[in-house]
Design a protein around this motif. Sequence first.
Motif, PDB file in Angstrom:
ATOM      1  N   LEU A 112       0.839  -1.203   0.000  1.00  0.00           N
ATOM      2  CA  LEU A 112       0.000   0.000   0.000  1.00  0.00           C
ATOM      3  C   LEU A 112       0.868   1.244   0.000  1.00  0.00           C
ATOM      4  O   LEU A 112       1.906   1.290   0.648  1.00  0.00           O
ATOM      5  CB  LEU A 112      -0.876   0.049   1.256  1.00  0.00           C
ATOM      6  CG  LEU A 112      -1.815  -1.111   1.523  1.00  0.00           C
ATOM      7  CD1 LEU A 112      -2.456  -0.955   2.893  1.00  0.00           C
ATOM      8  CD2 LEU A 112      -2.872  -1.201   0.456  1.00  0.00           C
ATOM      9  N   ILE A 113       0.412   2.244  -0.717  1.00  0.00           N
ATOM     10  CA  ILE A 113       0.965   3.591  -0.610  1.00  0.00           C
ATOM     11  C   ILE A 113      -0.129   4.394   0.078  1.00  0.00           C
ATOM     12  O   ILE A 113      -1.223   4.520  -0.454  1.00  0.00           O
ATOM     13  CB  ILE A 113       1.266   4.192  -1.993  1.00  0.00           C
ATOM     14  CG1 ILE A 113       2.279   3.339  -2.748  1.00  0.00           C
ATOM     15  CG2 ILE A 113       1.750   5.635  -1.849  1.00  0.00           C
ATOM     16  CD1 ILE A 113       2.381   3.677  -4.215  1.00  0.00           C
ATOM     17  N   LEU A 114       0.140   4.888   1.259  1.00  0.00           N
ATOM     18  CA  LEU A 114      -0.854   5.642   2.018  1.00  0.00           C
ATOM     19  C   LEU A 114      -0.549   7.122   1.855  1.00  0.00           C
ATOM     20  O   LEU A 114       0.532   7.591   2.200  1.00  0.00           O
ATOM     21  CB  LEU A 114      -0.795   5.234   3.489  1.00  0.00           C
ATOM     22  CG  LEU A 114      -1.853   5.776   4.413  1.00  0.00           C
ATOM     23  CD1 LEU A 114      -3.254   5.458   3.909  1.00  0.00           C
ATOM     24  CD2 LEU A 114      -1.673   5.193   5.806  1.00  0.00           C
ATOM     25  N   LEU A 115      -1.510   7.838   1.305  1.00  0.00           N
ATOM     26  CA  LEU A 115      -1.331   9.248   0.992  1.00  0.00           C
ATOM     27  C   LEU A 115      -2.300  10.084   1.821  1.00  0.00           C
ATOM     28  O   LEU A 115      -3.512   9.945   1.693  1.00  0.00           O
ATOM     29  CB  LEU A 115      -1.572   9.457  -0.505  1.00  0.00           C
ATOM     30  CG  LEU A 115      -1.296  10.818  -1.099  1.00  0.00           C
ATOM     31  CD1 LEU A 115       0.161  11.214  -0.889  1.00  0.00           C
ATOM     32  CD2 LEU A 115      -1.613  10.801  -2.584  1.00  0.00           C
ATOM     33  N   GLY A 116      -1.772  10.933   2.689  1.00  0.00           N
ATOM     34  CA  GLY A 116      -2.594  11.841   3.489  1.00  0.00           C
ATOM     35  C   GLY A 116      -2.972  13.055   2.655  1.00  0.00           C
ATOM     36  O   GLY A 116      -2.094  13.730   2.124  1.00  0.00           O
ATOM     37  N   VAL A 117      -4.258  13.297   2.525  1.00  0.00           N
ATOM     38  CA  VAL A 117      -4.744  14.400   1.681  1.00  0.00           C
ATOM     39  C   VAL A 117      -5.667  15.308   2.485  1.00  0.00           C
ATOM     40  O   VAL A 117      -6.243  14.896   3.483  1.00  0.00           O
ATOM     41  CB  VAL A 117      -5.485  13.852   0.434  1.00  0.00           C
ATOM     42  CG1 VAL A 117      -4.530  13.064  -0.451  1.00  0.00           C
ATOM     43  CG2 VAL A 117      -6.676  12.988   0.815  1.00  0.00           C
ATOM     44  N   GLU A 118      -5.790  16.551   2.032  1.00  0.00           N
ATOM     45  CA  GLU A 118      -6.689  17.494   2.714  1.00  0.00           C
ATOM     46  C   GLU A 118      -8.141  17.059   2.591  1.00  0.00           C
ATOM     47  O   GLU A 118      -8.904  17.174   3.532  1.00  0.00           O
ATOM     48  CB  GLU A 118      -6.505  18.897   2.144  1.00  0.00           C
ATOM     49  CG  GLU A 118      -5.170  19.531   2.477  1.00  0.00           C
ATOM     50  CD  GLU A 118      -4.911  19.637   3.973  1.00  0.00           C
ATOM     51  OE1 GLU A 118      -5.839  20.004   4.724  1.00  0.00           O
ATOM     52  OE2 GLU A 118      -3.779  19.344   4.379  1.00  0.00           O
ATOM     53  N   SER A 119      -8.529  16.575   1.420  1.00  0.00           N
ATOM     54  CA  SER A 119      -9.908  16.140   1.189  1.00  0.00           C
ATOM     55  C   SER A 119      -9.895  14.808   0.449  1.00  0.00           C
ATOM     56  O   SER A 119      -9.477  14.747  -0.716  1.00  0.00           O
ATOM     57  CB  SER A 119     -10.662  17.180   0.358  1.00  0.00           C
ATOM     58  OG  SER A 119     -11.893  16.643  -0.102  1.00  0.00           O
TER      59      SER A 119
ATOM     60  N   LEU B 196      -2.920   2.431  -4.079  1.00  0.00           N
ATOM     61  CA  LEU B 196      -2.793   3.794  -3.577  1.00  0.00           C
ATOM     62  C   LEU B 196      -3.996   4.026  -2.684  1.00  0.00           C
ATOM     63  O   LEU B 196      -5.136   3.855  -3.115  1.00  0.00           O
ATOM     64  CB  LEU B 196      -2.789   4.816  -4.716  1.00  0.00           C
ATOM     65  CG  LEU B 196      -2.813   6.281  -4.270  1.00  0.00           C
ATOM     66  CD1 LEU B 196      -1.499   6.648  -3.580  1.00  0.00           C
ATOM     67  CD2 LEU B 196      -3.076   7.198  -5.437  1.00  0.00           C
ATOM     68  N   CYS B 197      -3.751   4.373  -1.433  1.00  0.00           N
ATOM     69  CA  CYS B 197      -4.828   4.586  -0.469  1.00  0.00           C
ATOM     70  C   CYS B 197      -4.840   6.047  -0.041  1.00  0.00           C
ATOM     71  O   CYS B 197      -3.794   6.624   0.254  1.00  0.00           O
ATOM     72  CB  CYS B 197      -4.620   3.708   0.759  1.00  0.00           C
ATOM     73  SG  CYS B 197      -4.479   1.960   0.371  1.00  0.00           S
ATOM     74  N   LEU B 198      -6.017   6.621  -0.020  1.00  0.00           N
ATOM     75  CA  LEU B 198      -6.193   8.013   0.377  1.00  0.00           C
ATOM     76  C   LEU B 198      -6.851   8.062   1.749  1.00  0.00           C
ATOM     77  O   LEU B 198      -7.852   7.381   1.994  1.00  0.00           O
ATOM     78  CB  LEU B 198      -7.083   8.738  -0.637  1.00  0.00           C
ATOM     79  CG  LEU B 198      -6.661   8.660  -2.100  1.00  0.00           C
ATOM     80  CD1 LEU B 198      -7.710   9.305  -2.991  1.00  0.00           C
ATOM     81  CD2 LEU B 198      -5.300   9.309  -2.305  1.00  0.00           C
ATOM     82  N   ILE B 199      -6.288   8.857   2.634  1.00  0.00           N
ATOM     83  CA  ILE B 199      -6.837   9.046   3.976  1.00  0.00           C
ATOM     84  C   ILE B 199      -6.680  10.532   4.291  1.00  0.00           C
ATOM     85  O   ILE B 199      -5.773  11.186   3.766  1.00  0.00           O
ATOM     86  CB  ILE B 199      -6.087   8.163   5.016  1.00  0.00           C
ATOM     87  CG1 ILE B 199      -6.739   8.244   6.399  1.00  0.00           C
ATOM     88  CG2 ILE B 199      -4.617   8.496   5.068  1.00  0.00           C
ATOM     89  CD1 ILE B 199      -6.166   7.247   7.411  1.00  0.00           C
ATOM     90  N   SER B 200      -7.555  11.059   5.120  1.00  0.00           N
ATOM     91  CA  SER B 200      -7.403  12.476   5.452  1.00  0.00           C
ATOM     92  C   SER B 200      -6.085  12.686   6.193  1.00  0.00           C
ATOM     93  O   SER B 200      -5.639  11.837   6.969  1.00  0.00           O
ATOM     94  CB  SER B 200      -8.576  12.977   6.300  1.00  0.00           C
ATOM     95  OG  SER B 200      -8.394  12.632   7.651  1.00  0.00           O
TER      96      SER B 200
END
Length: 118
Positions: free
Chosen positions: A26-33, A66-70
């Motif tokens: 997994l690639i965990l990417l912290g995003v604003e939204s 690719l995983c998106l999390i706040s």
Amino acid sequence: MLDKPVGHVFSADDAASLSPRQRMHLILLGVESVAAATRFYEALGWKKSPTGNEGFVKFDLGGYALCLISRADFAKDALYESPVGTGFSGVALIYLAQTADEVPRILAKAAEAGGAPS
């Protein structure tokens, strides 16, 4: 291992330890939204995995995801007091185009989806 109570500290026994496989999962990417980032990747044509949720979205990348999390939730999980970072992150996600001619088309599609070159 599952019979140990939460918080149990396991000892590192060199004779019994195994090296982790050289495979990324997994690639965990912290995003604003998460919603806005999801729309961006979907606009690029990526397919969202049905196994995520509104706070954790996954895109299958052929053997890894690719995983998106706040950013706030990511910071909390990592035991940081604040999701606000300063300075250079030292992280890059790189896409290798198949040909040089493909690059302008990929960049144009990313710009149409709301991305900006940096």
